[in-house]
Design an enzyme around this catalytic site. Structure first.
Site, PDB file in Angstrom:
ATOM      1  N   ASN A 185       0.807  -1.232   0.000  1.00  0.00           N
ATOM      2  CA  ASN A 185       0.000   0.000   0.000  1.00  0.00           C
ATOM      3  C   ASN A 185       0.836   1.276   0.000  1.00  0.00           C
ATOM      4  OD1 ASN A 185      -2.485   1.756   0.906  1.00  0.00           O
ATOM      5  ND2 ASN A 185      -0.919   2.076   2.472  1.00  0.00           N
ATOM      6  N   TYR A 206       3.193   9.155 -11.497  1.00  0.00           N
ATOM      7  CA  TYR A 206       2.333   8.371 -10.599  1.00  0.00           C
ATOM      8  C   TYR A 206       1.481   7.366 -11.401  1.00  0.00           C
ATOM      9  CZ  TYR A 206      -1.219   7.614  -6.925  1.00  0.00           C
ATOM     10  OH  TYR A 206      -2.067   7.064  -5.996  1.00  0.00           O
ATOM     11  N   ASN A 243      -3.911  10.660 -15.698  1.00  0.00           N
ATOM     12  CA  ASN A 243      -4.323  11.902 -15.034  1.00  0.00           C
ATOM     13  C   ASN A 243      -3.291  12.983 -15.344  1.00  0.00           C
ATOM     14  OD1 ASN A 243      -6.069  13.366 -13.453  1.00  0.00           O
ATOM     15  ND2 ASN A 243      -5.058  12.856 -11.533  1.00  0.00           N
TER      16      ASN A 243
END
Ligand code: NDP
Length: 249
Positions: free
Chosen positions: A92, A157, A151
């Protein structure tokens, strides 16, 4: 309900946000959770909350920088020596270092890939060796809708999260015959420190795009991870479960 009693789990990025709720949720289900992050104090607080609450499992704080391969290998060795099993791995830990492509520095790209993707390779490689021997295991990688739809301002990312998705599917195919599942969860916009720094104008724009017209909570990601970690999810593998209020349907 304590569906994960006696299971041993490793959760990275558990000092706050989504990872903290995942660690808490797995411990509530009875698991012994090695909660990893660089901020050991926050992990110790979480461990205390779990100990003083009504969870049947426990949280064991573990200081770990996921950009350090030797530290990852040492942690996985320690957990397997202490518990003689590793049932669940939740990758995570993640960072953003947003910027438009034309202005993006090399270290902005490299840091995000190292923390969000290379660490997933290192941790999964180390843990899968134990799971393959045990012929069972659950690997859950936290991706992002950015890795699904892209994005602007997040080419680094999005690349890291799309990489996590490709990695998840490949590993799922490699280990399926050994009784190990490997899935990704792709959150949309979740209220955490990572998103709180965004300008209000950006947040309002996102909200307009989300059919449910609200941002998600960390707990809503944790519940999906708990399902994927459970025995009941034994026939689910190689999937990307998008949890985004309908954003990218
Ligand atoms: P936060 O910024 O709130 O928390 C990030 C966690 O990662 C912290 O516990 C941090 O701990 C840990 N971390 C960061 N770098 C390292 C490192 N080098 N070594 C070890 N731990 C590290 O983020 P979120 O909770 O929002 O995000 C969690 C995951 O969910 C990330 O992978 C993120 O990309 C993903 N995600 C989040 C979304 C959102 O809207 N919030 C949307 C989609 C995906 P510490 O600093 O103590 O080391």
């Amino acid at each position: 309900m304590a569906g994960l009693t006696d299971k041993v789990a490793i959760v990275t990025g558990a000092s706050r946000g989504i990872g903290k709720e995942i660690a808490r949720g797995l411990a509530m289900q009875g698991a012994k959770v090695y909660a990893c992050a660089r901020s050991e104090d926050s992990l110790t607080v979480l461990a205390g909350e779990i100990k003083d609450g009504d969870a049947t499992g426990e949280v064991i704080p573990y200081a770990l920088d996921v950009s350090d391969r030797a530290a990852i290998d040492a942690m996985v060795d320690k957990v397997s020596e202490e518990r003689e099993r590793i049932d669940i791995l939740v990758n995570n830990a993640g960072i953003t270092r947003d910027g438009l492509l034309m202005n993006m520095e090399d270290d902005q790209f490299d840091d995000v890939i190292a923390t969000n993707l290379r660490s997933v390779f290192w941790l999964t490689r180390a843990v899968s060796r134990h799971m393959v021997r045990a012929r069972k295991g659950r690997i859950i990688n936290i991706a992002s809708v950015s890795g699904v739809m892209g994005n602007p301002g997040q080419s680094n990312y999005a690349a890291s999260k799309a990489g996590v998705i490709g990695f998840t599917k490949s590993v799922a195919k490699e280990v399926a015959r050994r009784g190990i599942t490997c899935n990704a969860v792709a959150p949309g916009f979740i209220m955490t420190d990572m998103t709180s720094i965004l300008p209000d104008a950006v947040k309002s724009k996102y909200k307009e795009l989300i059919p449910m017209s609200r941002f998600g909570e960390s707990e809503e990601i944790a519940r999906v991870v708990e399902f994927l970690a459970s025995d009941g999810a034994g026939y689910v593998t190689g999937q990307v479960i998008v949890v985004d209020g309908g954003l990218c349907m």
